[in-house]
Structure formats: C-alpha cells, structure tokens
Motif scaffolding. Structure first.
Motif, PDB file in Angstrom:
ATOM      1  N   SER A  76      58.256  36.030  56.970  1.00  0.00           N
ATOM      2  CA  SER A  76      58.273  36.907  55.933  1.00  0.00           C
ATOM      3  C   SER A  76      57.040  37.497  55.656  1.00  0.00           C
ATOM      4  O   SER A  76      55.447  36.894  55.347  1.00  0.00           O
ATOM      5  CB  SER A  76      58.420  36.816  54.556  1.00  0.00           C
ATOM      6  N   SER A 125      55.485  39.334  53.697  1.00  0.00           N
ATOM      7  CA  SER A 125      55.190  39.196  52.530  1.00  0.00           C
ATOM      8  C   SER A 125      55.192  38.202  51.116  1.00  0.00           C
ATOM      9  O   SER A 125      54.476  37.799  49.861  1.00  0.00           O
ATOM     10  CB  SER A 125      56.420  40.269  51.526  1.00  0.00           C
ATOM     11  N   THR A 126      55.001  37.141  51.949  1.00  0.00           N
ATOM     12  CA  THR A 126      55.110  35.420  51.483  1.00  0.00           C
ATOM     13  C   THR A 126      53.842  35.318  51.096  1.00  0.00           C
ATOM     14  O   THR A 126      52.651  35.883  52.012  1.00  0.00           O
ATOM     15  CB  THR A 126      55.540  35.020  51.425  1.00  0.00           C
ATOM     16  N   THR A 150      56.757  46.496  54.915  1.00  0.00           N
ATOM     17  CA  THR A 150      57.841  44.872  54.341  1.00  0.00           C
ATOM     18  C   THR A 150      58.794  44.630  55.168  1.00  0.00           C
ATOM     19  O   THR A 150      59.632  44.484  55.231  1.00  0.00           O
ATOM     20  CB  THR A 150      57.399  44.633  53.169  1.00  0.00           C
ATOM     21  N   ASN A 204      59.454  44.235  58.317  1.00  0.00           N
ATOM     22  CA  ASN A 204      58.305  42.874  58.712  1.00  0.00           C
ATOM     23  C   ASN A 204      57.129  43.001  59.647  1.00  0.00           C
ATOM     24  O   ASN A 204      57.479  42.897  60.510  1.00  0.00           O
ATOM     25  CB  ASN A 204      59.447  41.769  59.283  1.00  0.00           C
TER      26      ASN A 204
END
Lengths: 120, 108
Positions: A28, A30-31, A75, A78
C-alpha cells in the motif's frame, strides 16, 4: 512481494512535460513503511536520483532538477507520478520508479524502467 | 551535496580472480546509508549491499562490503561469469540520494 510498474509516453517533444506514473502492487502506497522515488539513467550513463516522496506526501528533489520536477501520490489508485517540465534532449533516459527503504535509504525495489526520448 | 567517485572506471579481470571496487565520498558518509548495486545490460540495478557491509537477501557470500567515513569498498572474492556487470555505490544524506559513476567489471 512488492512490484512497481512505470507507464507513460515513450516520446516527448522538447519544451513539453514528461509525465510518468508508477503503479504499485503487493503493498500500500500510504503506509509508513514506504518511501517512493524516481531515478533516471541516460543511455550508456550512470544513475541519477530525481526525487522522492514519503507516504505523508512530503517531497525531496534533486537540486539540479528541483525547479522542473513534481512528484505526487494518488492513494486511491495506489500510484505515484512524476512530472518533469520544459524537457530537452538531455532528459532522454530510462526512468525507474523505486521503493526506498524508509530508514536506511537504499533502493529496495525497482520498476523495470521505461525509456523516455525527448525529440521533435 | 555529497559526490561519490568510483574507481577504477573499468576493471578487466578473469573468472576466479578477486575484484576490489572503490567508492570515495567528498565528505563523510554514515555507513548506515551506503549501498552497492549491480546492473547488467537492459536490466534494472539490483541491491547487493546495504549499510556498507550487509548483504541483501539472496546475494552470494563472495560479495562483501566494507569501509567507513569517506572510503568504501566492494569486494568480489572470486569472480563468477555472471558477476561481469556495472557496479554502483549510493549514499543518502541531507534528504538526498547520490550515486557514484559506476565501475564496469569486464572479462579480460
């Protein structure tokens, strides 16, 4: 296994904007474990870091390109993107999107690379 | 900006020989942030060494890294045919990444 794939036009005219997108799979965007970037390599030459973006959207650019570069993230898709404005023949290169280790700052994963040629 | 200078530019050796590649920084670099990559024609680079001396997953133990401060070394103890390639060092400081110009290891 994290995988990255570049996409975008392979030919751009001088003075126009080079735009590339990197699609991530297996992870991901956004991690906090991820730090993303773009690196380029002119034909027959070495590697040049273009810039990087953290999961929180903070960006860092190569000073030699800073005035022309924007890196952003989407995001929801992705993906992260590169825009390089006012290109010249000197910007012809294989462009790699990369995942950079967020604490040790080495390139842990590379896309396959995409050649962008600047020519009229 | 930290400039990395790699030497020699080209190393001509035979399979089975030892290769010693150097990377010199224009100012002191944290060993934590020094990495080495191998690149073969038409391929993306592959991480060999991070933290100046830690082999990446799957990298054979004939590859080793050492050094500190401004001088770093990548050693290939016994060259295998698949090791003939271009090698780059890379560092991180002040929110920037820089690469050395590369050393080509070619078959003599």
């Amino acid at each position: 296994q994290l995988q990255l794939q570049e996409s975008g036009p392979g030919l751009v005219k001088p003075s126009e904007t080079l735009s590339l997108t990197c699609t991530i799979s297996g992870g991901s965007l956004s991690t906090s474990t991820y730090y993303w970037g773009w690196i380029r390599q002119p034909p027959g030459k070495g590697l040049e870091w273009i810039g990087s973006i953290f999961y929180d959207g903070s960006t860092f650019y190569n000073p030699s390109l800073k005035s022309r570069v924007t890196i952003s993230v989407d995001t929801s898709k992705n993906q992260f993107s590169l825009k390089l404005r006012s290109v010249t023949a000197a910007d012809t290169a294989v462009h790699y999107c990369v995942h950079i280790h967020p604490r040790m700052y080495y390139v842990a994963h590379w896309g396959q690379g995409t050649l962008v040629t600047v020519s009229s | 900006e930290v400039v990395l200078t790699q030497f020699p530019g080209t190393l001509s050796l035979s399979p089975g020989e030892r290769a010693t590649l150097s990377c010199r920084a224009s100012q002191s670099v944290s060993s934590t942030y020094l990495a080495w990559y191998q690149q073969k024609p038409g391929q993306a680079p592959r991480l060999l060494i991070s933290g100046a001396s830690s082999r990446a997953t799957g990298i054979p133990d004939r590859f080793s890294g050492s050094g500190s401060g401004t001088d770093f070394t990548l050693t290939i103890s016994r060259l295998e045919p698949e090791d003939f390639a271009v090698y780059y060092c890379q560092q991180y400081s002040n929110s920037r990444l820089t690469f050395g110009g590369g050393t080509k290891v070619e078959i003599k």
